[in-house]
Write a protein that holds these residues in place. Structure first.
Motif, mmCIF file in Angstrom:
data_model
loop_
_atom_site.group_PDB
_atom_site.id
_atom_site.type_symbol
_atom_site.label_atom_id
_atom_site.label_comp_id
_atom_site.label_asym_id
_atom_site.label_seq_id
_atom_site.Cartn_x
_atom_site.Cartn_y
_atom_site.Cartn_z
ATOM 1 N N ALA A 44 -7.968 25.528 -104.946
ATOM 2 C CA ALA A 44 -9.145 25.145 -105.736
ATOM 3 C C ALA A 44 -9.404 23.639 -105.724
ATOM 4 N N ASP A 45 -8.426 22.835 -105.280
ATOM 5 C CA ASP A 45 -8.594 21.376 -105.216
ATOM 6 C C ASP A 45 -9.335 20.911 -103.972
ATOM 7 N N ILE A 46 -9.294 21.676 -102.930
ATOM 8 C CA ILE A 46 -9.745 21.211 -101.617
ATOM 9 C C ILE A 46 -11.200 20.731 -101.646
ATOM 10 N N GLY A 47 -12.104 21.525 -102.130
ATOM 11 C CA GLY A 47 -13.516 21.132 -102.168
ATOM 12 C C GLY A 47 -13.812 20.026 -103.167
ATOM 13 N N PRO A 48 -13.429 20.201 -104.431
ATOM 14 C CA PRO A 48 -13.745 19.180 -105.436
ATOM 15 C C PRO A 48 -13.132 17.810 -105.139
ATOM 16 N N ARG A 49 -12.007 17.780 -104.442
ATOM 17 C CA ARG A 49 -11.367 16.499 -104.117
ATOM 18 C C ARG A 49 -11.872 15.941 -102.779
ATOM 19 N N ARG A 50 -12.899 16.570 -102.224
ATOM 20 C CA ARG A 50 -13.488 16.117 -100.954
ATOM 21 C C ARG A 50 -12.404 15.905 -99.903
ATOM 22 N N THR A 51 -11.628 16.935 -99.675
ATOM 23 C CA THR A 51 -10.523 16.868 -98.724
ATOM 24 C C THR A 51 -11.052 16.905 -97.298
ATOM 25 N N GLY A 58 -6.350 21.877 -82.632
ATOM 26 C CA GLY A 58 -6.007 22.873 -83.629
ATOM 27 C C GLY A 58 -4.851 22.495 -84.543
ATOM 28 N N ARG A 59 -4.232 21.349 -84.319
ATOM 29 C CA ARG A 59 -3.107 20.908 -85.152
ATOM 30 C C ARG A 59 -3.584 19.877 -86.168
ATOM 31 N N VAL A 60 -3.233 20.093 -87.432
ATOM 32 C CA VAL A 60 -3.564 19.139 -88.487
ATOM 33 C C VAL A 60 -2.603 17.956 -88.365
ATOM 34 N N LEU A 61 -3.173 16.757 -88.184
ATOM 35 C CA LEU A 61 -2.367 15.543 -88.039
ATOM 36 C C LEU A 61 -2.351 14.690 -89.301
ATOM 37 N N GLY A 62 -3.274 14.950 -90.218
ATOM 38 C CA GLY A 62 -3.327 14.181 -91.447
ATOM 39 C C GLY A 62 -4.467 14.664 -92.316
ATOM 40 N N PHE A 63 -4.509 14.130 -93.536
ATOM 41 C CA PHE A 63 -5.608 14.489 -94.429
ATOM 42 C C PHE A 63 -5.802 13.395 -95.469
ATOM 43 N N THR A 64 -6.945 13.443 -96.105
ATOM 44 C CA THR A 64 -7.275 12.505 -97.163
ATOM 45 C C THR A 64 -8.132 13.197 -98.203
ATOM 46 N N THR A 65 -8.159 12.602 -99.402
ATOM 47 C CA THR A 65 -9.067 13.061 -100.447
ATOM 48 C C THR A 65 -9.832 11.860 -100.983
ATOM 49 N N LEU A 66 -11.073 12.101 -101.365
ATOM 50 C CA LEU A 66 -11.911 11.071 -101.984
ATOM 51 C C LEU A 66 -12.475 11.667 -103.259
ATOM 52 N N GLU A 67 -12.054 11.101 -104.384
ATOM 53 C CA GLU A 67 -12.397 11.671 -105.672
ATOM 54 C C GLU A 67 -13.283 10.721 -106.467
ATOM 55 N N GLY A 68 -13.909 11.227 -107.502
ATOM 56 C CA GLY A 68 -14.708 10.411 -108.391
ATOM 57 C C GLY A 68 -16.202 10.514 -108.138
#
Length: 163
Positions: A44-51, A58-68
């Motif tokens: 449930a965090d993925i969308g609201p935290r703008r992940t 096809g391999r995930v190498l990293g991720f970030t979130t932008l909140e506020g």
């Protein structure tokens, strides 16, 4: 390598990536365990935290979130796979955060940086504005940084921050 929106089905994978990335800096198991809740991603965090996810073949190498919300946001999380460090994952994700921040109308965003990542963020144009208490370890302070969207001129000008 490309950046795409995160998917709720990736929450457990992103949590594990964040823990591996944090452990890369030599923190012991007790420290990583103390950080586990703060670094956990729920579907449930993925969308609201703008992940956003950096992916290659096809391999995930990293991720970030932008909140506020405007005018001020928070770069909540940014992690890369340890074996992908130095390959531009962080630069790609940070550039995405800056573009997304501009798109949603942020004037600036803050970063509670791990001390090991402070140099990277400073190289990207952030400035240190103080310290902030760790959300995981009582008594520990983290560098508090700020990136203003006018700083993106430096990013676009091709400064060479450390990887």
């Amino acid at each position: 390598m490309r950046v795409r929106p995160g998917r709720p089905s990736e929450a457990a994978e992103l949590t594990a990536l964040a823990l591996r990335s944090k452990a890369h800096w030599g923190y012991d198991e007790a420290f990583i365990a103390a950080c586990r809740d703060e670094l956990a991603m729920a579907p449930a965090d993925i969308g609201p935290r703008r992940t956003a996810v950096a992916e290659e073949d096809g391999r995930v190498l990293g991720f970030t979130t932008l909140e506020g919300r405007p005018p001020v946001g928070v770069l909540g999380m940014m992690f890369a796979e340890p074996d992908a460090l130095g390959r531009g994952v962080g630069r790609l994700l940070f550039g995405h955060v800056v573009e997304e921040a501009g798109r949603i109308g942020l004037a600036r965003f803050t970063i509670d940086a791990d001390p090991n990542a402070e140099g990277f963020y400073l190289g990207m144009g952030a400035v240190r504005i103080g310290v902030t208490p760790s959300g995981s370890v009582p008594g520990r302070e983290l560098p508090l940084l700020e990136f203003t969207l006018t700083s993106r001129r430096a990013l676009a000008a091709g400064s060479n921050p450390p990887s």
